[in-house]
Design a protein around this motif. Sequence first.
Motif, PDB file in Angstrom:
ATOM      1  N   TYR A  21       3.720  -1.382   3.720  1.00  0.00           N
ATOM      2  CA  TYR A  21       3.241   0.002   3.601  1.00  0.00           C
ATOM      3  C   TYR A  21       4.438   0.893   3.240  1.00  0.00           C
ATOM      4  O   TYR A  21       5.508   0.772   3.845  1.00  0.00           O
ATOM      5  N   GLU A  22       4.230   1.764   2.289  1.00  0.00           N
ATOM      6  CA  GLU A  22       5.277   2.719   1.919  1.00  0.00           C
ATOM      7  C   GLU A  22       4.692   4.130   1.973  1.00  0.00           C
ATOM      8  O   GLU A  22       3.647   4.403   1.378  1.00  0.00           O
ATOM      9  N   ASN A  57      10.994   2.448   4.494  1.00  0.00           N
ATOM     10  CA  ASN A  57       9.758   2.590   3.707  1.00  0.00           C
ATOM     11  C   ASN A  57       9.061   3.937   3.950  1.00  0.00           C
ATOM     12  O   ASN A  57       7.890   4.111   3.612  1.00  0.00           O
ATOM     13  N   ILE A  58       9.790   4.900   4.526  1.00  0.00           N
ATOM     14  CA  ILE A  58       9.279   6.267   4.665  1.00  0.00           C
ATOM     15  C   ILE A  58      10.248   7.203   3.950  1.00  0.00           C
ATOM     16  O   ILE A  58      11.447   7.205   4.231  1.00  0.00           O
ATOM     17  N   LYS A  90       0.846  -1.182   0.000  1.00  0.00           N
ATOM     18  CA  LYS A  90       0.000   0.000   0.000  1.00  0.00           C
ATOM     19  C   LYS A  90       0.889   1.243   0.000  1.00  0.00           C
ATOM     20  O   LYS A  90       1.753   1.398   0.871  1.00  0.00           O
ATOM     21  N   ARG A  91       0.667   2.116  -0.964  1.00  0.00           N
ATOM     22  CA  ARG A  91       1.435   3.360  -1.050  1.00  0.00           C
ATOM     23  C   ARG A  91       0.591   4.499  -0.481  1.00  0.00           C
ATOM     24  O   ARG A  91      -0.570   4.684  -0.855  1.00  0.00           O
ATOM     25  N   SER A 146       3.021  10.593  -9.294  1.00  0.00           N
ATOM     26  CA  SER A 146       3.115   9.354  -8.523  1.00  0.00           C
ATOM     27  C   SER A 146       1.718   8.867  -8.156  1.00  0.00           C
ATOM     28  O   SER A 146       0.808   9.663  -7.958  1.00  0.00           O
ATOM     29  N   LYS A 147       1.577   7.525  -8.064  1.00  0.00           N
ATOM     30  CA  LYS A 147       0.275   6.926  -7.755  1.00  0.00           C
ATOM     31  C   LYS A 147       0.268   6.357  -6.341  1.00  0.00           C
ATOM     32  O   LYS A 147       1.270   5.796  -5.873  1.00  0.00           O
ATOM     33  N   TYR A 148      -0.920   6.491  -5.680  1.00  0.00           N
ATOM     34  CA  TYR A 148      -1.045   6.081  -4.281  1.00  0.00           C
ATOM     35  C   TYR A 148      -2.381   5.404  -4.020  1.00  0.00           C
ATOM     36  O   TYR A 148      -3.365   5.662  -4.719  1.00  0.00           O
ATOM     37  N   ASP A 149      -2.370   4.579  -2.974  1.00  0.00           N
ATOM     38  CA  ASP A 149      -3.602   3.928  -2.520  1.00  0.00           C
ATOM     39  C   ASP A 149      -4.334   4.773  -1.479  1.00  0.00           C
ATOM     40  O   ASP A 149      -5.522   4.564  -1.245  1.00  0.00           O
ATOM     41  N   ALA A 150      -3.618   5.681  -0.862  1.00  0.00           N
ATOM     42  CA  ALA A 150      -4.220   6.494   0.201  1.00  0.00           C
ATOM     43  C   ALA A 150      -3.591   7.877   0.240  1.00  0.00           C
ATOM     44  O   ALA A 150      -2.400   8.040  -0.048  1.00  0.00           O
ATOM     45  N   ILE A 151      -4.416   8.856   0.624  1.00  0.00           N
ATOM     46  CA  ILE A 151      -3.974  10.236   0.767  1.00  0.00           C
ATOM     47  C   ILE A 151      -4.323  10.729   2.167  1.00  0.00           C
ATOM     48  O   ILE A 151      -5.454  10.534   2.639  1.00  0.00           O
TER      49      ILE A 151
END
Length: 470
Positions: A32-33, A111-112, A4-5, A140-145
């Motif tokens: 998680y990243e 991963n941060i 999960k990004r 950039s693409k992400y799963d969460a904001i």
Amino acid sequence: MAKKRIAIIGTGVAGTSLVKFFVSDERFNENYEIDLYDGKKTMGRGYAYQHDDENLIVNLPAELMSLTSDQGDYIKWLESNKYEAESYTSRSLYGEYIHSTLMNFVHRHQNINTVESFVEDISFENDENIYTVYTDGAVSKYDAIFLTNGEMSYSDPYELKGEKNFIYNPYPIEDVLKNVKGRIGIIGSGLSAIDCFRYLLKNGHSKVTVLSRSGELPSVRGTYYDLSGEYFSIEHAMSDKNQDLIPLDRIVDLFRKELRAHGIQEELLTRKTDRPEIDLKFDLEHPDEVGKIQYLITSLEDTFKVLYKYLSRKDKTRFMEEYHELIQSNHSPMPPHGAKQILEWIDKGRLEFLDDMESVEVNDEFLVGFEDKNQKPFDVLINATGPVSDIRKDNTLLIKNLYNRMLVEPDEFGGLLIDKYHRVISPRYGTMHNFYTIGALTVGSDYLIKGVTMLSTETYHLVNHFLTRN
């Protein structure tokens, strides 16, 4: 589990607190990243605590400013870094503490990552629940904001932006105000105005005039009391809940009962005369009485936060009109030594307060008009009115783009429309999947959630909600 990004946009108190709760949760692992977005100067500091003049002071004692569960963490950091553990430190120094705390998390977790860029836009792919974040030259693409980018842009009530010698945004003060000359007027009388005149008067200016509609300054911090509520409680208020609403009159009655239980006169809430020399002297001369009501309100923050959500639209409007200023003025007081300095400047004729400001005419100079039809000329006007709360008036590129894409909707009481879990509600997509926000952008839903302690508490709930579902 697929990786999960996560993008955290803004790394002040709220953004850093999010990172803290992610890394301290046993569910957080290499799957998680996290990418942290902010400018180079504000990374791990936020806008409020960027490098600036050392005379700009935090209005909370250092012992109440820790970012970790250890309430003495900030004091220990000051001592370990050879700083004097003063009760009230500079905002720049507190920014160093936030930055140090964040970088410690980053260095301990591969991963941060930090991205020293401001986010300009976010788009959403509904079919895949994927967000695309756009910065200057990167996508950039992400799963969460997690949107925690702090205060919105400054208000401009007299529409002076762009006029010569009008300073729309005074921060960072030591850069923006270092060369101002002539007859100086500051529009506004809150904490930003105090920052401005403190800097100017400490740096050689002979006189500064503070202009506002009310002339009311923040109160002065009084004696500390360890208090707790007995009557003004969620349990008592919920007994009057009807159709998921609690009447404002019932909440007010409970608060008055709480005041009486602690021997606090209700008139203390309305003690302001809008004459700073009178109001500051009163608070300094009555530290016990003033401190008791201040620390009672602080102890009831969580209760205010919850009960505010149960008000009807009509009652919420009435609360903001009739009671909010009374609560707020006792919730964010200035340090006593700051008040004494203001009184000294007033006595010496170096600081002048003029209220009932009504208009500004622009010719070769600024002519400020007042309700009594008098006018006063100024060479320079400094805007210290504070940020807007309506996202439609915000000129931040990211917020403008989110609103244009119909990803966000304004809350009529300020900030963004969110659900009870702080997920953004979009007029186009409904409740947004894994899109959270907190801080200045949730002012319409979150009452009194601006201080370090409250932001830290609330960010824990956001992280827990996300990890429970992801």
